[in-house]
Scaffold this motif. Structure first.
Motif, PDB file in Angstrom:
ATOM      1  N   VAL A  10     -31.639  33.160 -20.186  1.00 46.52           N
ATOM      2  CA  VAL A  10     -32.353  33.678 -19.082  1.00 46.52           C
ATOM      3  C   VAL A  10     -33.749  34.143 -19.314  1.00 46.52           C
ATOM      4  CG1 VAL A  10     -32.250  35.155 -16.999  1.00 46.52           C
ATOM      5  CG2 VAL A  10     -30.078  34.001 -17.688  1.00 46.52           C
ATOM      6  N   ASN A  11     -33.594  35.180 -20.354  1.00 47.21           N
ATOM      7  CA  ASN A  11     -35.299  35.782 -20.659  1.00 47.21           C
ATOM      8  C   ASN A  11     -35.950  34.783 -21.349  1.00 47.21           C
ATOM      9  OD1 ASN A  11     -34.400  38.074 -19.553  1.00 47.21           O
ATOM     10  ND2 ASN A  11     -33.553  39.165 -21.352  1.00 47.21           N
ATOM     11  N   ASP A  12     -35.542  33.611 -21.747  1.00 43.58           N
ATOM     12  CA  ASP A  12     -36.655  32.746 -22.205  1.00 43.58           C
ATOM     13  C   ASP A  12     -37.671  31.931 -21.230  1.00 43.58           C
ATOM     14  OD1 ASP A  12     -35.536  32.928 -24.614  1.00 43.58           O
ATOM     15  OD2 ASP A  12     -33.963  31.183 -24.717  1.00 43.58           O
ATOM     16  N   ILE A  13     -37.150  32.124 -19.824  1.00 45.41           N
ATOM     17  CA  ILE A  13     -37.721  31.630 -18.586  1.00 45.41           C
ATOM     18  C   ILE A  13     -38.587  33.156 -17.791  1.00 45.41           C
ATOM     19  CG2 ILE A  13     -37.696  30.124 -16.709  1.00 45.41           C
ATOM     20  CD1 ILE A  13     -35.183  28.935 -17.781  1.00 45.41           C
ATOM     21  N   PRO A  14     -39.678  32.819 -17.696  1.00 51.27           N
ATOM     22  CA  PRO A  14     -40.396  34.164 -16.953  1.00 51.27           C
ATOM     23  C   PRO A  14     -39.794  33.924 -15.412  1.00 51.27           C
ATOM     24  CG  PRO A  14     -41.983  32.320 -17.605  1.00 51.27           C
ATOM     25  CD  PRO A  14     -40.862  31.812 -18.215  1.00 51.27           C
ATOM     26  N   LYS A  15     -39.970  35.335 -15.065  1.00 49.72           N
ATOM     27  CA  LYS A  15     -39.597  35.172 -13.955  1.00 49.72           C
ATOM     28  C   LYS A  15     -40.435  34.549 -12.833  1.00 49.72           C
ATOM     29  CE  LYS A  15     -37.133  39.646 -13.857  1.00 49.72           C
ATOM     30  NZ  LYS A  15     -36.352  40.436 -12.715  1.00 49.72           N
ATOM     31  N   LEU A  16     -40.034  33.823 -11.859  1.00 48.90           N
ATOM     32  CA  LEU A  16     -40.882  32.759 -10.872  1.00 48.90           C
ATOM     33  C   LEU A  16     -41.407  31.670 -11.781  1.00 48.90           C
ATOM     34  CD1 LEU A  16     -42.662  35.195  -8.757  1.00 48.90           C
ATOM     35  CD2 LEU A  16     -40.237  34.321  -8.340  1.00 48.90           C
ATOM     36  N   GLY A  17     -40.887  31.573 -12.860  1.00 45.35           N
ATOM     37  CA  GLY A  17     -41.360  30.216 -13.934  1.00 45.35           C
ATOM     38  C   GLY A  17     -40.253  29.132 -14.015  1.00 45.35           C
ATOM     39  N   ALA A  18     -40.510  28.252 -14.982  1.00 43.33           N
ATOM     40  CA  ALA A  18     -39.514  27.198 -15.125  1.00 43.33           C
ATOM     41  C   ALA A  18     -39.804  26.488 -16.749  1.00 43.33           C
ATOM     42  CB  ALA A  18     -40.065  26.048 -14.270  1.00 43.33           C
ATOM     43  N   ARG A  19     -38.891  25.921 -17.165  1.00 39.68           N
ATOM     44  CA  ARG A  19     -38.924  25.323 -18.405  1.00 39.68           C
ATOM     45  C   ARG A  19     -38.350  23.878 -17.996  1.00 39.68           C
ATOM     46  NH1 ARG A  19     -41.823  28.768 -19.601  1.00 39.68           N
ATOM     47  NH2 ARG A  19     -41.546  30.095 -21.367  1.00 39.68           N
ATOM     48  N   VAL A  20     -38.933  22.812 -18.660  1.00 38.66           N
ATOM     49  CA  VAL A  20     -38.562  21.464 -18.757  1.00 38.66           C
ATOM     50  C   VAL A  20     -37.450  21.057 -19.862  1.00 38.66           C
ATOM     51  CG1 VAL A  20     -39.442  19.037 -18.702  1.00 38.66           C
ATOM     52  CG2 VAL A  20     -40.576  20.871 -17.537  1.00 38.66           C
ATOM     53  N   VAL A  21     -36.174  20.540 -19.287  1.00 42.84           N
ATOM     54  CA  VAL A  21     -35.329  20.061 -20.468  1.00 42.84           C
ATOM     55  C   VAL A  21     -35.435  18.363 -20.534  1.00 42.84           C
ATOM     56  CG1 VAL A  21     -33.028  19.915 -21.080  1.00 42.84           C
ATOM     57  CG2 VAL A  21     -34.140  22.057 -20.007  1.00 42.84           C
ATOM     58  N   LYS A  22     -35.558  17.879 -21.624  1.00 38.44           N
ATOM     59  CA  LYS A  22     -35.499  16.350 -21.546  1.00 38.44           C
ATOM     60  C   LYS A  22     -34.198  15.779 -21.594  1.00 38.44           C
ATOM     61  CE  LYS A  22     -40.170  16.171 -22.218  1.00 38.44           C
ATOM     62  NZ  LYS A  22     -40.978  15.585 -21.446  1.00 38.44           N
ATOM     63  N   ASP A  35     -35.233  37.295  -8.658  1.00 38.26           N
ATOM     64  CA  ASP A  35     -34.003  38.117  -8.538  1.00 38.26           C
ATOM     65  C   ASP A  35     -33.077  37.478 -10.146  1.00 38.26           C
ATOM     66  OD1 ASP A  35     -34.513  39.344  -6.243  1.00 38.26           O
ATOM     67  OD2 ASP A  35     -33.684  37.950  -4.912  1.00 38.26           O
ATOM     68  N   ASP A  36     -33.717  36.695 -10.768  1.00 38.70           N
ATOM     69  CA  ASP A  36     -33.124  36.242 -12.086  1.00 38.70           C
ATOM     70  C   ASP A  36     -31.810  35.081 -11.675  1.00 38.70           C
ATOM     71  OD1 ASP A  36     -34.777  37.798 -13.763  1.00 38.70           O
ATOM     72  OD2 ASP A  36     -33.358  39.681 -13.621  1.00 38.70           O
TER      73      ASP A  36
END
Length: 111
Positions: A10-22, A35-36
C-alpha cells in the motif's frame, strides 16, 4: 484459468496516486485513495482511451486526464452526466501487501 499477482505494498502508492501493472490483457491501474483504500481498474477511459492512471483521484473516483470523465473506482461506472464503464479488477490487501486478480491469457491449438 486465472491467478492472483502481487503488485507491491500500500505504501508503494502515494495517497491519491496510482501505479500501472502490465498484464497480457492490457495495463491495469491500481489506485490508493486518501483513506488508504485500494482499487484497480483497466487503465483505459471508455470515452477515448485516456490513461486513467494519470488522472486525479478524488474520493472513490478518478478523473480522466484527457476529457475529465469521472470513473467510480468501486464499480468502474462513468459518473453523470457522462455514460460508460471500464472493467474493475478484484483486489485483496493482506498485511499491506496488494494482490490483484488477473485472468490468464487463453491458450489453444489449431488442428
Amino acid at each position: 484459468m486465472s491467478n492472483w499477482i502481487e503488485v507491491g505494498h500500500v505504501n508503494d502508492i502515494p495517497k491519491l496516486g496510482a501505479r500501472v501493472v502490465k498484464s497480457a490483457r492490457g495495463d491495469i491501474a491500481v489506485f490508493r485513495t486518501a483513506d488508504d483504500e485500494i482499487f484497480a481498474i483497466v487503465d483505459e477511459c471508455p470515452h477515448s482511451g485516456g490513461p486513467l492512471s494519470q488522472g486525479i483521484v478524488h474520493g472513490k473516483a478518478v478523473a480522466c486526464p484527457l476529457h475529465n470523465w469521472n470513473i467510480d473506482l468501486e464499480t468502474g461506472d462513468v459518473l453523470d452526466p457522462d455514460h460508460g464503464c471500464t472493467r474493475v479488477i478484484q483486489v485483496a490487501v493482506t498485511d499491506g501487501l496488494i494482490r490483484i486478480f488477473v485472468e490468464a491469457e487463453a491458450t489453444g491449438t489449431n488442428g
